[in-house]
Design a protein around this motif. Sequence first.
Motif, PDB file in Angstrom:
ATOM      1  N   ILE A  98       0.842  -1.200   0.000  1.00  0.00           N
ATOM      2  CA  ILE A  98       0.000   0.000   0.000  1.00  0.00           C
ATOM      3  C   ILE A  98       0.879   1.251   0.000  1.00  0.00           C
ATOM      4  CG2 ILE A  98      -1.683   1.314   1.351  1.00  0.00           C
ATOM      5  CD1 ILE A  98      -2.778  -1.439   2.284  1.00  0.00           C
ATOM      6  N   LEU A  99       1.943   1.234   0.786  1.00  0.00           N
ATOM      7  CA  LEU A  99       2.859   2.369   0.808  1.00  0.00           C
ATOM      8  C   LEU A  99       3.540   2.535  -0.545  1.00  0.00           C
ATOM      9  CD1 LEU A  99       3.903   4.516   2.766  1.00  0.00           C
ATOM     10  CD2 LEU A  99       5.705   2.930   3.458  1.00  0.00           C
ATOM     11  N   SER A 100       3.887   1.426  -1.175  1.00  0.00           N
ATOM     12  CA  SER A 100       4.495   1.491  -2.500  1.00  0.00           C
ATOM     13  C   SER A 100       3.529   2.111  -3.503  1.00  0.00           C
ATOM     14  CB  SER A 100       4.899   0.085  -2.951  1.00  0.00           C
ATOM     15  OG  SER A 100       5.544   0.120  -4.201  1.00  0.00           O
ATOM     16  N   HIS A 101       2.258   1.786  -3.371  1.00  0.00           N
ATOM     17  CA  HIS A 101       1.238   2.356  -4.250  1.00  0.00           C
ATOM     18  C   HIS A 101       1.136   3.862  -4.055  1.00  0.00           C
ATOM     19  CE1 HIS A 101      -2.415   2.740  -6.564  1.00  0.00           C
ATOM     20  NE2 HIS A 101      -3.070   3.196  -5.521  1.00  0.00           N
ATOM     21  N   LYS A 102       1.241   4.319  -2.816  1.00  0.00           N
ATOM     22  CA  LYS A 102       1.152   5.754  -2.532  1.00  0.00           C
ATOM     23  C   LYS A 102       2.397   6.507  -2.996  1.00  0.00           C
ATOM     24  CE  LYS A 102      -2.065   5.803   1.365  1.00  0.00           C
ATOM     25  NZ  LYS A 102      -2.953   6.835   0.797  1.00  0.00           N
ATOM     26  N   LEU A 103       3.560   5.869  -2.845  1.00  0.00           N
ATOM     27  CA  LEU A 103       4.816   6.561  -3.130  1.00  0.00           C
ATOM     28  C   LEU A 103       5.369   6.292  -4.519  1.00  0.00           C
ATOM     29  CD1 LEU A 103       6.735   5.989   0.245  1.00  0.00           C
ATOM     30  CD2 LEU A 103       5.052   7.744  -0.342  1.00  0.00           C
ATOM     31  N   ASN A 104       4.839   5.241  -5.169  1.00  0.00           N
ATOM     32  CA  ASN A 104       5.323   4.858  -6.488  1.00  0.00           C
ATOM     33  C   ASN A 104       6.823   4.576  -6.498  1.00  0.00           C
ATOM     34  OD1 ASN A 104       2.859   5.170  -8.281  1.00  0.00           O
ATOM     35  ND2 ASN A 104       2.950   7.174  -7.296  1.00  0.00           N
ATOM     36  N   LYS A 105       7.250   3.797  -5.524  1.00  0.00           N
ATOM     37  CA  LYS A 105       8.653   3.386  -5.475  1.00  0.00           C
ATOM     38  C   LYS A 105       8.751   2.074  -4.709  1.00  0.00           C
ATOM     39  CE  LYS A 105      10.125   7.077  -3.364  1.00  0.00           C
ATOM     40  NZ  LYS A 105      11.048   8.044  -2.735  1.00  0.00           N
ATOM     41  N   PRO A 106       9.843   1.342  -4.882  1.00  0.00           N
ATOM     42  CA  PRO A 106       9.996   0.074  -4.158  1.00  0.00           C
ATOM     43  C   PRO A 106      10.123   0.313  -2.657  1.00  0.00           C
ATOM     44  CG  PRO A 106      11.534   0.216  -6.003  1.00  0.00           C
ATOM     45  CD  PRO A 106      10.958   1.583  -5.811  1.00  0.00           C
ATOM     46  N   ILE A 107       9.613  -0.627  -1.889  1.00  0.00           N
ATOM     47  CA  ILE A 107       9.672  -0.566  -0.434  1.00  0.00           C
ATOM     48  C   ILE A 107      10.509  -1.741   0.071  1.00  0.00           C
ATOM     49  CG2 ILE A 107       8.354  -0.486   1.710  1.00  0.00           C
ATOM     50  CD1 ILE A 107       7.705   1.824  -0.172  1.00  0.00           C
ATOM     51  N   THR A 108      11.455  -1.456   0.941  1.00  0.00           N
ATOM     52  CA  THR A 108      12.219  -2.500   1.611  1.00  0.00           C
ATOM     53  C   THR A 108      11.600  -2.758   2.967  1.00  0.00           C
ATOM     54  OG1 THR A 108      14.286  -1.904   0.506  1.00  0.00           O
ATOM     55  CG2 THR A 108      14.474  -3.134   2.557  1.00  0.00           C
ATOM     56  N   ARG A 109      11.278  -4.019   3.250  1.00  0.00           N
ATOM     57  CA  ARG A 109      10.642  -4.411   4.503  1.00  0.00           C
ATOM     58  C   ARG A 109      11.698  -4.887   5.498  1.00  0.00           C
ATOM     59  NH1 ARG A 109       7.693  -5.402   0.284  1.00  0.00           N
ATOM     60  NH2 ARG A 109       9.142  -7.045  -0.318  1.00  0.00           N
ATOM     61  N   ILE A 110      11.719  -4.272   6.668  1.00  0.00           N
ATOM     62  CA  ILE A 110      12.640  -4.673   7.733  1.00  0.00           C
ATOM     63  C   ILE A 110      11.818  -4.897   8.998  1.00  0.00           C
ATOM     64  CG2 ILE A 110      14.678  -4.083   9.077  1.00  0.00           C
ATOM     65  CD1 ILE A 110      15.481  -2.134   6.884  1.00  0.00           C
TER      66      ILE A 110
END
Length: 456
Positions: A98-110
């Motif tokens: 969902i955050l990737s959809h809002k920001l239009n960039k890859p998200i790294t999960r930690i």
Amino acid sequence: MSKSQPESWHPASWKDKPVSQQINYGDKEALLKAIEQLSQLPPLVSAVEVDNLKSQIALAQEGKHFILQGGDCAESFSDCNADSISQKVRLLVNLSLILSHKLNKPITRIGRIAGQYAKPRSQLMETKLDESFPSYRGDLVNHIHFSESARTPDPQRMLQGYSYASLTLNYIRAMLETDLSELFQLDDEAKALQNLKQAKQLHQSILQFQQMAQMFHNINGSQPVTKGLKEFYTSHEALHLHYEEALTRKNSNGDWYNLSTHYPWVGMRTASTNSAHIEYLRGIANPVAIKVGPQMEPQQLVSLCQAINPNNEAGRLTLIHRFGYKDIAQKLPLLIQAIQAVDLKVLWCCDPMHGNGRLTNQGIKTRDFEHIQSELSQAIDIHLEQGSILGGLHLEMTAEAVMECTGSSYQVSESELSQAYTSLVDPRLNISQVFELIDSLDTSIQNSLQIERLIP
């Protein structure tokens, strides 16, 4: 290519520095035996994984990536079960999409997982009625039960912590190798919240978020936004230096890695330039983080950054700021300006949780959702004004049906906290609250986080 080894550093050189939050073990021989056993065990993560994470953090520093870090305040050994682990992983995966959809960039999960077993405490002793025992310092050190035997630090718990961390990591890896559609199932967690507060509308909202995440993955599964869906990194506070040292290993290039986790950090209580914890961190090749609070002075922060990252290496250092909603506007700009003045490469990450803790009239620790939301919103605006990049978000959260933070549309009141409060130390956002926080990031965030469209 080998990284330059810091001068006069070795995994035990921290012992020559002042150690705060030190664990007082009565049986020194038992401690040495446990450390020796730990040092012979296989590493929990690989140097290749650590280097991959560092590369992604370097991209986040440039605004081309975003870091989402989250999980429990303090892990319990009892959390090492399939349901608990899968809940944590599914929550991070859904939020990241969902955050990737809002920001239009890859998200790294930690995740704050597979090692977040040690906690610093302001008071090293706890008193109830007329009895005083050592404070609970996390399952890696002692037990939360209030008795002399439970609270006495036991070095064998480090070996238990290693075992539980290993089992947790193995299960996470197995999850990510199975049918990815299972990662989007949050129905049970949502229904648990509905039953707890009879909040049918919120239940439907969570299911809509979940459907959005799965739809976004189905449409863009081959795109860079989600191609790293099987990647999952771990983090914990590098507080217990005996444990960290025992799992520090040298690779073939002569570089030392902390292979108990991908991403260790130090908290405010242990972040001084001459501290044992900073001495330890400066020698390992992992990406590392410092928690930065309202007591941090600009020049002090610069000195810390230069001590840990003297070569100004991209991806090496993260600054996790946590001021509280009342102090961030006054404190953060000065720190950003100090870092910019000497052109240091850092990842700025917002932790809107830890600066906003308070005690209720009943003595229960809580955090107000509106204060958390305010600090995050202010952080976004401040970084935009200062021309810096906010590249990460750090949350204490859970997929459990808890009521530990007050407020939000879920309308948790102080009187309800005792009904569903399971955190061992600090309060966490529940699944409804954390989705609401992410959903509150409106379109203005796209400018402030310098979004680059990945899909033409």
